[in-house]
Design an enzyme around this catalytic site. Sequence first.
Site, PDB file in Angstrom:
ATOM      1  N   LYS A  10       1.044  -1.411   0.049  1.00  0.00           N
ATOM      2  CA  LYS A  10       0.022   0.004  -0.192  1.00  0.00           C
ATOM      3  C   LYS A  10       0.851   1.114   0.011  1.00  0.00           C
ATOM      4  O   LYS A  10       2.081   1.012   0.527  1.00  0.00           O
ATOM      5  CB  LYS A  10      -0.872   0.100   1.201  1.00  0.00           C
ATOM      6  CG  LYS A  10      -0.355   0.132   2.642  1.00  0.00           C
ATOM      7  CD  LYS A  10       0.310   1.327   3.004  1.00  0.00           C
ATOM      8  CE  LYS A  10       0.928   1.242   4.468  1.00  0.00           C
ATOM      9  NZ  LYS A  10       1.642   2.345   4.842  1.00  0.00           N
ATOM     10  N   ASP A 141      -3.041  -1.259  10.422  1.00  0.00           N
ATOM     11  CA  ASP A 141      -3.333  -1.258   8.863  1.00  0.00           C
ATOM     12  C   ASP A 141      -4.020  -2.417   8.388  1.00  0.00           C
ATOM     13  O   ASP A 141      -4.230  -2.500   7.364  1.00  0.00           O
ATOM     14  CB  ASP A 141      -1.927  -1.199   8.287  1.00  0.00           C
ATOM     15  CG  ASP A 141      -1.371   0.499   8.690  1.00  0.00           C
ATOM     16  OD1 ASP A 141      -2.261   1.278   8.987  1.00  0.00           O
ATOM     17  OD2 ASP A 141      -0.236   0.702   7.970  1.00  0.00           O
TER      18      ASP A 141
END
Length: 283
Positions: A10, A141
């Site tokens: 990401k 996350d």
Amino acid sequence: MMTHWPSPAKLNLFLYITGQRADGYHTLQTLFQFLDYGDTLHIEPRHDGEIHLLTPVTGVENEDNLIVRAARLLMKVASESGRLPAGSGADISIEKRLPMGGGLGGGSSNAATVLVALNHLWQCGLSIDELATLGLTLGADVPVFVRGHAAFAEGVGEILTPVNPPEKWYLVAHPGVSIPTPVIFKDPQLPRNTPKRSIDTLLKCEFSNDCEVIARKRFREVDAALSWLLEYAPSRLTGTGACVFAEFDTESCARQVLEQAPEWLNAFVAKGVNLSPLHRELL
């Protein structure tokens, strides 16, 4: 049966620190987007209830590895709710491409892929919401990787709103250092009072990362990597680093710059995608 599972990277396209709670955690606003690049997990179901990680990570005990922790967590919760078929287990190995301490979410992505894959392979039947809740206990996350869509995140990163930012091309560079997240968040000079803004406002502003000033000050390699990238395109830090990235409208532009990368910089080109490659495989 699918045995190869994507575990994508990401980027934090922006990251702003809006405060610090009494418990020490920082509140933030950030924009997550996935890359069509990352690790690959190979998962083979076992029928003896054992979890084996076949590719140990240097410096991390197997039982402390997020891959193993995620598998055992799913096993425990599914078993307690009567949703774990008898004997469910797995052999897991990983093709590691994402650097440790790079700000690309590698460990969190690995954990999310394990939760999603084993829920599918074991046929536990947990919902995405349930898996995301489990993921949050492993790391802030993890839920965005479980949900599999680009998202605007608030709170400590757990309040997610799906969004669809432009899917640009990125040159992502690792400057050869690992930055433990606490090094950045404990720095007394870290900006901690950036005003909160609406997602609509933030998407119209020039993107930046509040952690970047600290990473550049404390790690000359990060400063050098960003200085080089900024000669070619808008560039910034992802997460708390150490990776930095430059954005381009086309793959060819990104690759032209990649060809000029200095030897000390480990870099790759990837496309930003709003649907995770993991979830694309499941469609």
